[in-house]
Scaffold this active site. Structure first.
Site, mmCIF file in Angstrom:
data_model
loop_
_atom_site.group_PDB
_atom_site.id
_atom_site.type_symbol
_atom_site.label_atom_id
_atom_site.label_comp_id
_atom_site.label_asym_id
_atom_site.label_seq_id
_atom_site.Cartn_x
_atom_site.Cartn_y
_atom_site.Cartn_z
ATOM 1 N N GLY A 15 0.799 -1.214 0.000
ATOM 2 C CA GLY A 15 0.000 0.000 0.000
ATOM 3 C C GLY A 15 0.830 1.261 0.000
ATOM 4 O O GLY A 15 2.045 1.229 0.189
ATOM 5 N N LYS A 18 3.646 -1.569 -9.416
ATOM 6 C CA LYS A 18 3.570 -0.112 -9.534
ATOM 7 C C LYS A 18 4.941 0.520 -9.754
ATOM 8 O O LYS A 18 5.027 1.636 -10.279
ATOM 9 C CB LYS A 18 2.884 0.492 -8.303
ATOM 10 C CG LYS A 18 3.533 0.170 -6.969
ATOM 11 C CD LYS A 18 4.646 1.099 -6.562
ATOM 12 C CE LYS A 18 5.298 0.632 -5.279
ATOM 13 N NZ LYS A 18 6.466 1.435 -4.892
ATOM 14 N N ASP A 47 -0.475 3.035 -4.286
ATOM 15 C CA ASP A 47 0.984 2.996 -4.187
ATOM 16 C C ASP A 47 1.625 3.627 -5.423
ATOM 17 O O ASP A 47 2.660 4.303 -5.337
ATOM 18 C CB ASP A 47 1.442 1.545 -4.029
ATOM 19 C CG ASP A 47 2.691 1.420 -3.184
ATOM 20 O OD1 ASP A 47 3.372 2.427 -2.975
ATOM 21 O OD2 ASP A 47 2.982 0.295 -2.726
ATOM 22 N N ARG A 62 12.949 8.191 -5.664
ATOM 23 C CA ARG A 62 13.998 7.939 -6.649
ATOM 24 C C ARG A 62 13.452 7.520 -8.005
ATOM 25 O O ARG A 62 14.014 7.839 -9.055
ATOM 26 C CB ARG A 62 14.940 6.862 -6.097
ATOM 27 C CG ARG A 62 15.668 7.291 -4.843
ATOM 28 C CD ARG A 62 16.185 6.116 -4.051
ATOM 29 N NE ARG A 62 15.111 5.326 -3.465
ATOM 30 C CZ ARG A 62 15.299 4.284 -2.656
ATOM 31 N NH1 ARG A 62 16.529 3.907 -2.363
ATOM 32 N NH2 ARG A 62 14.282 3.623 -2.164
#
Length: 348
Positions: A143, A198, A259, A268
């Site tokens: 999550g 994701k 997410d 990053r």
């Protein structure tokens, strides 16, 4: 009061010390061999070097050689390693834990196999333990949750997943606060796949930010149409991949999409995507970021490799994953960014 041992003093593992300790539990933070300076700093200052506030009073700090002392009497272990520590955690930590001590992992990612399967890390660890004749209760967190926001007590909703609901309920009782909200799911494959997938797609969305900066200037106004278009395509492809993985419900997609949203707006992965969109190749982007670890790149390449395997076998269709395959071309073949916009369109 429970005893919570966190192994891995990175930012996310360390951030979980806040809700755990603020609930009145005893919290023991153990550094990996790479965390020695972090633990030394915590002992001196009661603050993680990456955080802007002190740990709650009473958190105890351990170097890796003291791990056995840290797990004595523990009710749960939180695995706080990055995906680059998966093998170390498998070989060094899990076999050293009592069989009855449940583990809750923050590590997000997938491992591809030669036959095109994608294994979640709990599955991978269970397989490796079984080869040694061992079993452990391995659970995971999925999550949208960034460590510094958890430390700041920003309202956060995550999902704990595992095979045994009673174990998950115990974790929730120990960890849930008025700012850390926890759903429970026994669909480990669904939750863990969603939050791993994701990573690569967040990079794909960030490409559009770099492309717009390249076209209009780095200080130009923000452009959202292109980001939204790639976000929509990412969710479609994630849904197809979750279906391929055998996820249980669309609730898993919501966890992954949340997410995805968080990852696009910070961290990053966003940075490397922007650099690639501006025209740098992957080697140049990594050099620009001066050695920053990029788990998202590893996950994207692994997933694409598995999907290409399944496409070649006739199980999946190439036209269903244009965004993922283009991201892979950029990372693996160092191709220029050329988002296949028209392949995102549909007609029903």
């Amino acid at each position: 009061m429970a005893i919570v041992t966190i192994i891995g003093a990175g930012m996310m593992g360390s951030a979980l010390a806040f809700p755990a300790r603020e609930n009145g539990n005893e919290v023991r933070l153990v550094g990996t061999p790479l965390d020695r300076e972090i633990i030394d700093t915590c002992r001196k200052t009661d603050r993680h070097p990456k955080f802007n506030r002190d740990f709650p009073a009473g958190v105890k700090y351990y170097q890796i050689e003291e791990m056995q002392d840290a797990i004595k009497g523990a009710d749960m272990v939180i695995g706080g390693v990055s995906s680059f520590g998966v093998d170390w955690f498998s070989d060094y930590v899990l076999p050293a834990l009592p069989e009855t001590l449940p583990v809750l992992s923050v590590t997000k990612g997938l491992m591809d196999t030669e036959d095109g399967k994608l294994l979640t890390y709990p599955e991978l660890w269970e397989q490796r333990l079984a080869e040694k004749g061992l079993t452990r209760s391995i659970n995971a967190i999925g999550g949208p949750c960034t460590s510094y926001e958890l430390v700041a007590h920003d309202q956060t909703e995550v999902a704990f997943c595992g095979k045994d609901l009673k174990t998950l309920q115990m974790f929730k009782k120990i960890m849930a606060t008025d700012y850390y909200h926890i759903s429970l799911s026994t669909d480990v494959v669904g939750i863990e796949s969603a939050v791993a997938l994701k990573n690569g797609y967040a990079l794909g969305i960030a490409l559009t930010i770099g492309l717009n900066q390249k076209t209009f200037g780095i200080d130009s106004e923000l452009h959202f149409n292109s980001q939204a278009a790639v976000f929509g395509q990412a969710v479609k492809e994630m849904s197809r991949l979750l279906d391929y993985q055998g996820a249980g419900t669309l609730d898993n997609l919501a966890v992954g999409a949340g997410d995805l949203y968080v990852t696009v707006y910070g961290g990053r992965t966003r940075l490397v995507g922007i650099l690639l969109g501006r025209g740098l190749n992957i080697d140049e982007a990594k050099a620009e970021l001066n050695g920053v670890t990029l788990e998202s790149l590893v996950v994207a390449v692994r997933v694409a490799r598995a999907i290409r395997n399944r496409i070649a076998a006739g199980v999946l269709k190439e036209e269903d994953f244009p965004l993922l395959l283009h991201i892979d071309e950029i990372l693996t073949d160092k191709k220029e960014v050329n988002i296949p916009w028209e392949s995102f369109t549909f007609a029903y």
